[in-house]
Design a protein around this motif. Structure first.
Motif, PDB file in Angstrom:
ATOM      1  N   PHE A  31       0.826  -1.215   0.000  1.00  0.00           N
ATOM      2  CA  PHE A  31       0.000   0.000   0.000  1.00  0.00           C
ATOM      3  C   PHE A  31       0.857   1.261   0.000  1.00  0.00           C
ATOM      4  CE2 PHE A  31      -2.187  -3.378   2.371  1.00  0.00           C
ATOM      5  CZ  PHE A  31      -3.307  -3.549   1.569  1.00  0.00           C
ATOM      6  N   ILE A  32       2.073   1.158   0.501  1.00  0.00           N
ATOM      7  CA  ILE A  32       2.956   2.312   0.640  1.00  0.00           C
ATOM      8  C   ILE A  32       3.719   2.624  -0.647  1.00  0.00           C
ATOM      9  CG2 ILE A  32       5.144   2.999   1.732  1.00  0.00           C
ATOM     10  CD1 ILE A  32       4.010   1.830   4.319  1.00  0.00           C
ATOM     11  N   HIS A  33       4.063   1.599  -1.397  1.00  0.00           N
ATOM     12  CA  HIS A  33       4.893   1.792  -2.589  1.00  0.00           C
ATOM     13  C   HIS A  33       4.333   2.802  -3.585  1.00  0.00           C
ATOM     14  CE1 HIS A  33       7.981  -1.741  -2.550  1.00  0.00           C
ATOM     15  NE2 HIS A  33       8.214  -0.833  -1.635  1.00  0.00           N
ATOM     16  N   PRO A  34       3.023   2.851  -3.825  1.00  0.00           N
ATOM     17  CA  PRO A  34       2.515   3.876  -4.758  1.00  0.00           C
ATOM     18  C   PRO A  34       2.859   5.298  -4.320  1.00  0.00           C
ATOM     19  CG  PRO A  34       0.863   2.190  -4.420  1.00  0.00           C
ATOM     20  CD  PRO A  34       1.946   1.908  -3.431  1.00  0.00           C
ATOM     21  N   MET A  35       2.836   5.572  -2.997  1.00  0.00           N
ATOM     22  CA  MET A  35       3.204   6.900  -2.501  1.00  0.00           C
ATOM     23  C   MET A  35       4.682   7.176  -2.753  1.00  0.00           C
ATOM     24  SD  MET A  35       0.367   5.943  -0.979  1.00  0.00           S
ATOM     25  CE  MET A  35      -1.153   6.621  -0.366  1.00  0.00           C
ATOM     26  N   LEU A  36       5.520   6.164  -2.525  1.00  0.00           N
ATOM     27  CA  LEU A  36       6.952   6.330  -2.740  1.00  0.00           C
ATOM     28  C   LEU A  36       7.264   6.585  -4.216  1.00  0.00           C
ATOM     29  CD1 LEU A  36       8.124   3.453  -0.402  1.00  0.00           C
ATOM     30  CD2 LEU A  36       8.521   5.880  -0.005  1.00  0.00           C
ATOM     31  N   GLU A  37       6.585   5.867  -5.085  1.00  0.00           N
ATOM     32  CA  GLU A  37       6.788   6.075  -6.524  1.00  0.00           C
ATOM     33  C   GLU A  37       6.326   7.479  -6.929  1.00  0.00           C
ATOM     34  OE1 GLU A  37       8.400   4.287  -8.623  1.00  0.00           O
ATOM     35  OE2 GLU A  37       8.776   2.626  -7.243  1.00  0.00           O
ATOM     36  N   ASP A  38       5.221   7.935  -6.354  1.00  0.00           N
ATOM     37  CA  ASP A  38       4.748   9.292  -6.641  1.00  0.00           C
ATOM     38  C   ASP A  38       5.753  10.333  -6.135  1.00  0.00           C
ATOM     39  OD1 ASP A  38       2.476   8.395  -7.881  1.00  0.00           O
ATOM     40  OD2 ASP A  38       1.145   8.756  -6.164  1.00  0.00           O
ATOM     41  N   MET A  39       6.364  10.073  -4.979  1.00  0.00           N
ATOM     42  CA  MET A  39       7.374  10.986  -4.445  1.00  0.00           C
ATOM     43  C   MET A  39       8.588  11.057  -5.378  1.00  0.00           C
ATOM     44  SD  MET A  39       7.227   9.996  -0.380  1.00  0.00           S
ATOM     45  CE  MET A  39       8.437  11.222   0.168  1.00  0.00           C
ATOM     46  N   LYS A  40       9.008   9.916  -5.892  1.00  0.00           N
ATOM     47  CA  LYS A  40      10.139   9.877  -6.819  1.00  0.00           C
ATOM     48  C   LYS A  40       9.841  10.686  -8.079  1.00  0.00           C
ATOM     49  CE  LYS A  40      11.883   5.836  -7.690  1.00  0.00           C
ATOM     50  NZ  LYS A  40      11.962   4.383  -7.954  1.00  0.00           N
ATOM     51  N   LYS A  41       8.658  10.470  -8.645  1.00  0.00           N
ATOM     52  CA  LYS A  41       8.275  11.191  -9.855  1.00  0.00           C
ATOM     53  C   LYS A  41       8.177  12.688  -9.595  1.00  0.00           C
ATOM     54  CE  LYS A  41       5.619   7.261 -11.646  1.00  0.00           C
ATOM     55  NZ  LYS A  41       4.251   6.735 -11.890  1.00  0.00           N
ATOM     56  N   TYR A  42       7.630  13.036  -8.441  1.00  0.00           N
ATOM     57  CA  TYR A  42       7.436  14.452  -8.106  1.00  0.00           C
ATOM     58  C   TYR A  42       8.771  15.185  -7.993  1.00  0.00           C
ATOM     59  CZ  TYR A  42       6.367  18.597  -5.349  1.00  0.00           C
ATOM     60  OH  TYR A  42       6.278  19.887  -4.904  1.00  0.00           O
ATOM     61  N   ILE A  43       9.701  14.639  -7.225  1.00  0.00           N
ATOM     62  CA  ILE A  43      10.969  15.344  -7.022  1.00  0.00           C
ATOM     63  C   ILE A  43      11.765  15.424  -8.321  1.00  0.00           C
ATOM     64  CG2 ILE A  43      12.284  13.307  -6.245  1.00  0.00           C
ATOM     65  CD1 ILE A  43      13.769  15.183  -4.315  1.00  0.00           C
ATOM     66  N   GLU A  44      11.718  14.383  -9.131  1.00  0.00           N
ATOM     67  CA  GLU A  44      12.427  14.416 -10.417  1.00  0.00           C
ATOM     68  C   GLU A  44      11.864  15.502 -11.327  1.00  0.00           C
ATOM     69  OE1 GLU A  44      13.760  10.645 -12.336  1.00  0.00           O
ATOM     70  OE2 GLU A  44      12.538   9.729 -10.771  1.00  0.00           O
ATOM     71  N   SER A  45      10.541  15.585 -11.397  1.00  0.00           N
ATOM     72  CA  SER A  45       9.927  16.579 -12.278  1.00  0.00           C
ATOM     73  C   SER A  45      10.180  17.992 -11.784  1.00  0.00           C
ATOM     74  CB  SER A  45       8.415  16.333 -12.381  1.00  0.00           C
ATOM     75  OG  SER A  45       7.782  16.521 -11.131  1.00  0.00           O
ATOM     76  N   GLU A  46      10.165  18.201 -10.456  1.00  0.00           N
ATOM     77  CA  GLU A  46      10.374  19.526  -9.920  1.00  0.00           C
ATOM     78  C   GLU A  46      11.828  19.983 -10.051  1.00  0.00           C
ATOM     79  OE1 GLU A  46       8.109  21.679  -8.881  1.00  0.00           O
ATOM     80  OE2 GLU A  46       6.610  20.229  -9.500  1.00  0.00           O
ATOM     81  N   ILE A  47      12.750  19.064  -9.883  1.00  0.00           N
ATOM     82  CA  ILE A  47      14.168  19.422 -10.014  1.00  0.00           C
ATOM     83  C   ILE A  47      14.481  19.775 -11.469  1.00  0.00           C
ATOM     84  CG2 ILE A  47      16.549  18.632  -9.763  1.00  0.00           C
ATOM     85  CD1 ILE A  47      14.971  19.163  -7.153  1.00  0.00           C
ATOM     86  N   ILE A  48      13.908  19.055 -12.388  1.00  0.00           N
ATOM     87  CA  ILE A  48      14.107  19.367 -13.806  1.00  0.00           C
ATOM     88  C   ILE A  48      13.620  20.787 -14.098  1.00  0.00           C
ATOM     89  CG2 ILE A  48      13.289  18.833 -16.139  1.00  0.00           C
ATOM     90  CD1 ILE A  48      13.340  15.861 -15.317  1.00  0.00           C
ATOM     91  N   ASN A  49      12.515  21.172 -13.451  1.00  0.00           N
ATOM     92  CA  ASN A  49      11.987  22.526 -13.663  1.00  0.00           C
ATOM     93  C   ASN A  49      12.914  23.604 -13.109  1.00  0.00           C
ATOM     94  OD1 ASN A  49       9.676  21.533 -14.856  1.00  0.00           O
ATOM     95  ND2 ASN A  49       8.503  21.481 -12.954  1.00  0.00           N
ATOM     96  N   ILE A  50      13.692  23.262 -12.075  1.00  0.00           N
ATOM     97  CA  ILE A  50      14.603  24.233 -11.469  1.00  0.00           C
ATOM     98  C   ILE A  50      15.795  24.489 -12.354  1.00  0.00           C
ATOM     99  CG2 ILE A  50      16.355  24.434  -9.639  1.00  0.00           C
ATOM    100  CD1 ILE A  50      14.347  23.442  -7.669  1.00  0.00           C
ATOM    101  N   LYS A  51      16.299  23.448 -13.013  1.00  0.00           N
ATOM    102  CA  LYS A  51      17.563  23.526 -13.735  1.00  0.00           C
ATOM    103  C   LYS A  51      17.512  24.519 -14.898  1.00  0.00           C
ATOM    104  CE  LYS A  51      19.213  19.616 -14.921  1.00  0.00           C
ATOM    105  NZ  LYS A  51      19.362  18.217 -15.318  1.00  0.00           N
TER     106      LYS A  51
END
Length: 207
Positions: free
Chosen positions: A187-207
């Motif tokens: 049940f927890i893994h979907p949240m972790l995967e969403d966290m991974k996707k979120y931080i990757e997308s946001e960091i790309i926006n910063i660069k």
């Protein structure tokens, strides 16, 4: 400077976004994510992404890992994060560390369960491995972080399967997210995967 202000603000916003995602799982009070630790993790991730941007992207993406420990250590870790052993206050349980004197985690949730000493719960984390040094025993027993690398992994079969142990030497590379039972991981893994996707997308926006 204005640049520094925008950078700090981005860290704060991304941190709160990660926390909101993690707290989407509310069963059994298993979410232990901490605001201060999250900020440190995000800042470390940004710095490492900038430094390693020209290398293999797979070493920069956040990875899920697990840490087993005696239940008597739970509260201390939740309050103060995982610590690099110093031989005095924080020590390795059995030895100086086969693959380096650092924080040991695994990419497999059941590996190293014996170090839980009967624990029913495991710490579930996001990590930034960066450039990983292929450590072997006994050559690398008890060493510090290898120069030019960000973490170690076991490159032999002396203590379990190859690449089952990830060793970190900076606690900001590990973000504690949940303390939970193995049964809840589904049940927890979907949240972790969403966290991974979120931080990757946001960091790309910063660069």
């Amino acid at each position: 400077s204005q640049t520094d202000l925008e950078y700090s603000k981005s860290i704060e916003e991304i941190s709160m976004g990660l926390i909101d995602i993690a707290r989407g799982y509310r069963r059994n009070n298993s979410c232990i994510i901490n605001k201060e630790q999250t900020r440190s993790f995000v800042a470390k991730y940004i710095a490492m992404r900038i430094r390693l941007k020209s290398s293999d992207n797979t070493c920069i993406c956040p990875q899920i890992c697990y840490h087993w420990t005696n239940p008597q250590n739970f509260e201390k870790i939740k309050e103060g994060d995982l610590k690099v052993p110093d031989g005095k206050i924080v020590k390795h349980v059995t030895d100086d560390g086969y693959y380096g004197k650092g924080i040991y985690t695994s990419n497999n949730p059941t590996f190293a369960r014996r170090y839980g000493h009967g624990a029913k719960k495991v710490f579930v984390c996001l990590s930034i491995t960066g450039k990983m040094y292929p450590a072997t025993y006994p050559k690398d027993k008890g060493i510090g972080l290898k120069t030019g690398y960000d973490s170690h992994f076991n490159a032999d079969y002396r203590d379990g399967r190859k690449n089952r142990q990830w060793v970190f030497f900076d606690s900001s590379q590990i973000l504690l997210v949940y303390l939970t039972s193995l049964e809840e991981l589904l049940f927890i893994h979907p949240m972790l995967e969403d966290m991974k996707k979120y931080i990757e997308s946001e960091i790309i926006n910063i660069k």
